[in-house]
Design a protein around this motif. Structure first.
Motif: not given
Length: 368
Positions: A112-117, A26-28, A107-110
């Protein structure tokens, strides 16, 4: 209160597990606070397989108004320059044995989502969607109590302003004074930027105060709210300055007031969101103001000033008991001004007295 937060996380965990996902991130910020009692800057919440972690980029500051983390959530503070808390939390989820992680894609930027992956490539990322926002819609009585106190503070600040001399003062000056009074009476701060609109600006939704000075005969519309323990309420009123209202002002005010009353009377468990909007909108539409109407008649309030439900023409869903919402119709006539009336109410069944009005400043058209 710790049990309250534990129950909220348990309900979210049931939702996540039912979707076949092992853990959730949860990030929001409002959602983090709802689930963990606090949301230090740049923090995220991991609902892990073995334990729940509040992951912070630095030690949380001790600010009572911002809440303190629930004691059953373990605080994980990253070292200096430890990077993104969300990325670190994904690594912790993998270390707990999770093979999948639900994230708030809205809520995630693109990036940030790529960094997680990329950091944890074996972790399957799924979308948590608005699951937490939906949990937040129905409030418990402690949450409603915070909203009630916030409404009392806003009423008090507005009432004091109305007793002062207004002619000659600027919109900007009046807005700053209202925000100072909110804090003086115990608010964390304003729930949103205070709007003070005079003359041709009056009734305009979301108006930002200018250096225009209040003049005799103006409509004056004010919209403000207090934040108390993170919970945000809203009130809006319209007045006439210094003289008896003109006929056109009385007519327009009475019309908006009738629309607001129609929307308020429709608030009940089981009422469709769009039917509440329609009840208020029809009054103004029938009078020929269809083009001047706002996109929605009201919305939910809570840890954010604008949250679900949305009381709008195309909104899907029905109200539940203990849902706080605004009802805020308004009409703005370019070059002349307008009227906006805005209350925060809590949906209650008829057996409990019907909708509970939190903002009680008079809605009589006063000449100040």
């Amino acid at each position: 209160m710790s049990e309250v937060y534990a129950n909220r996380r348990s309900r979210l965990r049931d939702h996540v597990n039912a979707a076949g996902t092992a853990a959730a991130l949860v990030t929001r910020p409002a959602n983090v606070r709802y689930l963990a009692a606090a949301a230090p800057q740049d923090s995220v919440l991991l609902l892990g397989r073995r334990e729940d972690l509040l992951v912070c980029s630095g030690p949380p500051e001790d600010r009572p108004n911002e809440g303190r983390p629930d004691e059953h959530v373990r605080l994980h503070v990253l070292p200096p320059n430890g990077g993104d808390a969300a990325v670190a939390a994904a690594g912790l989820a993998a270390a707990q044995g999770a093979d999948s992680l639900a994230v708030e894609e809205h809520h995630l930027t693109v990036a940030r989502h790529r960094a997680l992956a990329s950091v944890v490539p074996k972790l399957r990322l799924t979308d948590l969607g608005g699951a937490v926002e939906q949990l937040r819609v129905v409030k418990d009585e402690e949450e409603i109590s915070c909203l009630r106190i916030g409404a009392e503070i806003a009423d008090q600040a507005l009432g004091e302003l109305l007793e002062s001399i207004l002619v000659g003062r600027t919109e900007r000056h009046l807005a700053l004074e209202l925000e100072r009074r909110l804090v003086d009476h115990g608010a964390d701060g304003p729930a949103f930027p205070t709007s003070v609109a005079t003359g041709p600006h009056a009734g305009r939704r979301g108006h930002r105060p200018t250096d225009r000075r209040v003049e005799e005969g103006d409509f004056l519309s004010v919209c403000l709210g207090a934040s108390y323990r993170g919970y945000r309420c809203e009130i809006g009123r319209t007045f006439v300055i210094g003289t008896s209202p003109a006929d056109w002002q009385i007519e327009l005010y009475d019309l908006v007031f009738a629309a607001q009353r129609a929307g308020r009377e429709f608030l009940a468990p089981g009422a469709a969101y769009r039917d509440v909007d329609r009840a208020a909108r029809q009054v103004l539409d029938a009078a020929g103001y269809a083009e001047a109407l706002p996109p929605l008649i009201g919305h939910g309030v809570g840890l954010e000033i604008d949250e679900d439900p949305q009381l709008a023409p195309a909104a899907m869903g029905k109200l539940d008991a203990c849902v706080p919402v605004t009802v805020e119709p308004g009409v703005h006539l370019p070059g002349r001004g307008g009227v906006r009336i805005d209350d925060t109410l809590v949906v209650r069944p008829e057996a409990d007295g019907g909708p509970e009005l939190l903002t009680i400043t008079t809605k009589e058209l006063l000449a100040l």
